[in-house]
Write an enzyme that holds these catalytic residues in place. Structure first.
Site, PDB file in Angstrom:
ATOM      1  N   SER A 103     110.291  19.022 123.538  1.00 33.93           N
ATOM      2  CA  SER A 103     111.519  18.306 123.877  1.00 33.93           C
ATOM      3  C   SER A 103     112.732  19.116 123.481  1.00 33.93           C
ATOM      4  O   SER A 103     112.992  19.365 122.300  1.00 33.93           O
ATOM      5  CB  SER A 103     111.553  16.959 123.159  1.00 33.93           C
ATOM      6  N   HIS A 121     110.336  19.276 128.252  1.00 34.05           N
ATOM      7  CA  HIS A 121     110.752  17.870 128.321  1.00 34.05           C
ATOM      8  C   HIS A 121     112.270  17.765 128.139  1.00 34.05           C
ATOM      9  O   HIS A 121     112.820  18.216 127.142  1.00 34.05           O
ATOM     10  CB  HIS A 121     110.021  17.126 127.201  1.00 34.05           C
ATOM     11  N   ASP A 181     115.384  15.270 127.698  1.00 33.05           N
ATOM     12  CA  ASP A 181     115.754  13.904 127.318  1.00 33.05           C
ATOM     13  C   ASP A 181     117.174  13.597 127.781  1.00 33.05           C
ATOM     14  O   ASP A 181     118.147  14.004 127.154  1.00 33.05           O
ATOM     15  CB  ASP A 181     115.648  13.743 125.800  1.00 33.05           C
ATOM     16  N   MET A 212     120.120  11.115 128.201  1.00 37.33           N
ATOM     17  CA  MET A 212     120.583   9.878 127.542  1.00 37.33           C
ATOM     18  C   MET A 212     122.008   9.559 127.983  1.00 37.33           C
ATOM     19  O   MET A 212     122.848  10.460 128.077  1.00 37.33           O
ATOM     20  CB  MET A 212     120.554  10.061 126.030  1.00 37.33           C
ATOM     21  N   HIS A 215     112.886  12.976 131.359  1.00 38.10           N
ATOM     22  CA  HIS A 215     112.779  11.627 130.799  1.00 38.10           C
ATOM     23  C   HIS A 215     114.162  10.971 130.859  1.00 38.10           C
ATOM     24  O   HIS A 215     115.061  11.342 130.109  1.00 38.10           O
ATOM     25  CB  HIS A 215     112.275  11.769 129.342  1.00 38.10           C
ATOM     26  N   MET A 223     116.531   8.302 130.060  1.00 32.74           N
ATOM     27  CA  MET A 223     116.857   7.142 129.213  1.00 32.74           C
ATOM     28  C   MET A 223     118.237   6.663 129.620  1.00 32.74           C
ATOM     29  O   MET A 223     119.221   6.782 128.882  1.00 32.74           O
ATOM     30  CB  MET A 223     116.797   7.556 127.728  1.00 32.74           C
ATOM     31  N   MET A 283     106.327   5.403 124.553  1.00 33.52           N
ATOM     32  CA  MET A 283     107.282   5.763 123.487  1.00 33.52           C
ATOM     33  C   MET A 283     106.694   5.331 122.152  1.00 33.52           C
ATOM     34  O   MET A 283     106.391   4.156 121.947  1.00 33.52           O
ATOM     35  CB  MET A 283     108.624   5.056 123.694  1.00 33.52           C
ATOM     36  N   GLY A 310     116.154   7.509 121.625  1.00 32.67           N
ATOM     37  CA  GLY A 310     117.556   7.792 121.321  1.00 32.67           C
ATOM     38  C   GLY A 310     117.761   8.992 120.421  1.00 32.67           C
ATOM     39  O   GLY A 310     118.781   9.664 120.505  1.00 32.67           O
ATOM     40  N   GLY A 322     115.772  12.347 117.982  1.00 39.88           N
ATOM     41  CA  GLY A 322     114.602  13.094 117.549  1.00 39.88           C
ATOM     42  C   GLY A 322     114.365  12.866 116.063  1.00 39.88           C
ATOM     43  O   GLY A 322     115.195  12.273 115.367  1.00 39.88           O
ATOM     44  N   ASP A 345     105.479  10.220 123.242  1.00 42.76           N
ATOM     45  CA  ASP A 345     106.771  10.817 122.901  1.00 42.76           C
ATOM     46  C   ASP A 345     107.352  10.133 121.672  1.00 42.76           C
ATOM     47  O   ASP A 345     107.632   8.934 121.696  1.00 42.76           O
ATOM     48  CB  ASP A 345     107.707  10.645 124.114  1.00 42.76           C
ATOM     49  N   SER A 376     111.286  17.817 117.162  1.00 44.64           N
ATOM     50  CA  SER A 376     111.571  18.402 115.849  1.00 44.64           C
ATOM     51  C   SER A 376     110.373  19.157 115.274  1.00 44.64           C
ATOM     52  O   SER A 376     110.543  20.220 114.670  1.00 44.64           O
ATOM     53  CB  SER A 376     112.043  17.313 114.883  1.00 44.64           C
TER      54      SER A 376
HETATM   55  C1  DX5 Z   1     113.482  10.299 121.795  1.00 37.81           C
HETATM   56  C2  DX5 Z   1     113.082  11.309 122.827  1.00 37.81           C
HETATM   57  C3  DX5 Z   1     112.071  12.272 122.361  1.00 37.81           C
HETATM   58  C4  DX5 Z   1     112.456  13.094 121.165  1.00 37.81           C
HETATM   59  C5  DX5 Z   1     111.222  13.334 120.359  1.00 37.81           C
HETATM   60  O1  DX5 Z   1     114.283   9.347 122.371  1.00 37.81           O
HETATM   61  O2  DX5 Z   1     112.588  10.678 123.984  1.00 37.81           O
HETATM   62  O3  DX5 Z   1     111.646  13.123 123.418  1.00 37.81           O
HETATM   63  O4  DX5 Z   1     113.039  14.332 121.480  1.00 37.81           O
HETATM   64  O5  DX5 Z   1     111.587  13.944 119.190  1.00 37.81           O
HETATM   65  P1  DX5 Z   1     110.588  14.096 117.983  1.00 37.81           P
HETATM   66  O6  DX5 Z   1     109.408  14.872 118.469  1.00 37.81           O
HETATM   67  O7  DX5 Z   1     111.408  14.835 116.976  1.00 37.81           O
HETATM   68  O8  DX5 Z   1     110.210  12.715 117.534  1.00 37.81           O
HETATM   69 ZN    ZN Z   2     111.639  11.988 125.563  1.00 37.07          ZN
END
Ligand code: DX5
Ligand code: ZN
Length: 226
Positions: A10, A35, A37, A39, A68, A70, A139, A144, A146, A177, A200
């Site tokens: 991600s 990936h 994200d 938002m 993805h 969101m 999820m 929202g 990481g 995820d 992360s």
């Molecule tokens: C959270 C995202 C994830 C996020 C995961 O809303 O959809 O893709 O980047 O991050 P980690 O792996 O750090 O939990």
């Molecule tokens: Zn994601």
């Protein structure tokens, strides 16, 4: 057991000041998916990037763009994301008033349709759309941000989803995820996951080739570097 694990790093945890280099490094390290994200500050309490950034990065990347969304009412932007170069578009069931229509539209536009469920959303919303999706994203944190901790009940949800998919002869992959690390990789695969997203726990540990190998070892023999 899953056929073969896919690791989709991600970019949320990557170096935004040099996305082109990050994408190149991922490809050089042997990754095949990435990936994104997206938002909107409304569906989730955070804002990231949109179609122009993805389109810019698409020019120099051969990675599979796993996008993805969101965002609220994603129908407004499906075409923009497909034109930007998304290979797969994953919408949240909670953000779609007419989910079947949205998924059909993604297919019509030429991308792979996928649907994401927040941790509290029951699997039942998938019952009638499972045959038309290429992937379901479970999820395992509230979306929202990481760096959050994996919610344990997600494992049971993956197992139940796997059984639903088998029952209807769907080819949908299961993506997980949130809070994915080498420590829970083996469990996730054994319970039915096919695609693991890691932010992360991936980007904080360069070099990426070595990190990929760590995930591979955690997965046993199931991950093959292309
Ligand atoms: C959270 C995202 C994830 C996020 C995961 O809303 O959809 O893709 O980047 O991050 P980690 O792996 O750090 O939990
Ligand atoms: Zn994601």
């Amino acid at each position: 057991m899953p056929k073969e694990m896919i690791l989709s790093p991600s970019l949320l945890s990557s170096d935004f000041s040099n996305l082109a280099r990050e994408l190149r490094d991922l490809e050089d390290a042997g990754l095949s998916w990435v990936h994104w994200d997206v938002m909107d500050g409304s569906f989730v309490p955070n804002i990231t990037f949109g179609p122009p950034i993805i389109a810019g990065c698409r020019k120099n990347s051969g990675l599979f763009f796993d996008v993805h969304l969101m965002i609220e009412a994603p129908d407004r932007y499906l075409e923009d994301f497909v034109h930007a170069g998304a290979d797969l578009l994953c919408v949240h069931a909670e953000a779609c008033r007419h989910l079947e229509r949205t998924l059909s539209e993604i297919s019509r536009l030429g991308a792979k349709p996928a649907v994401a469920l927040n941790p509290h959303t029951p699997l039942q919303v998938l019952e009638y759309v499972l045959p038309q999706v290429e992937m379901v994203l479970i999820m395992s944190v509230n979306p929202g941000f990481g760096g959050q901790t994996f919610i344990p009940f997600s494992l049971e949800k993956i197992r139940r989803l796997k059984s639903m998919i088998n029952q209807c002869n769907s080819r949908a992959l299961i993506q997980v995820d949130g809070g994915v690390t080498p420590d829970n990789t083996r469990d996730l695969l054994e319970w039915g996951a096919d695609v693991l997203v890691s932010g992360s726990a991936f980007f904080a540990h360069p070099p990426y080739r070595q990190r990929l190998e760590t995930f591979m070892q955690a997965a046993g023999e199931q991950l093959k570097i292309p």
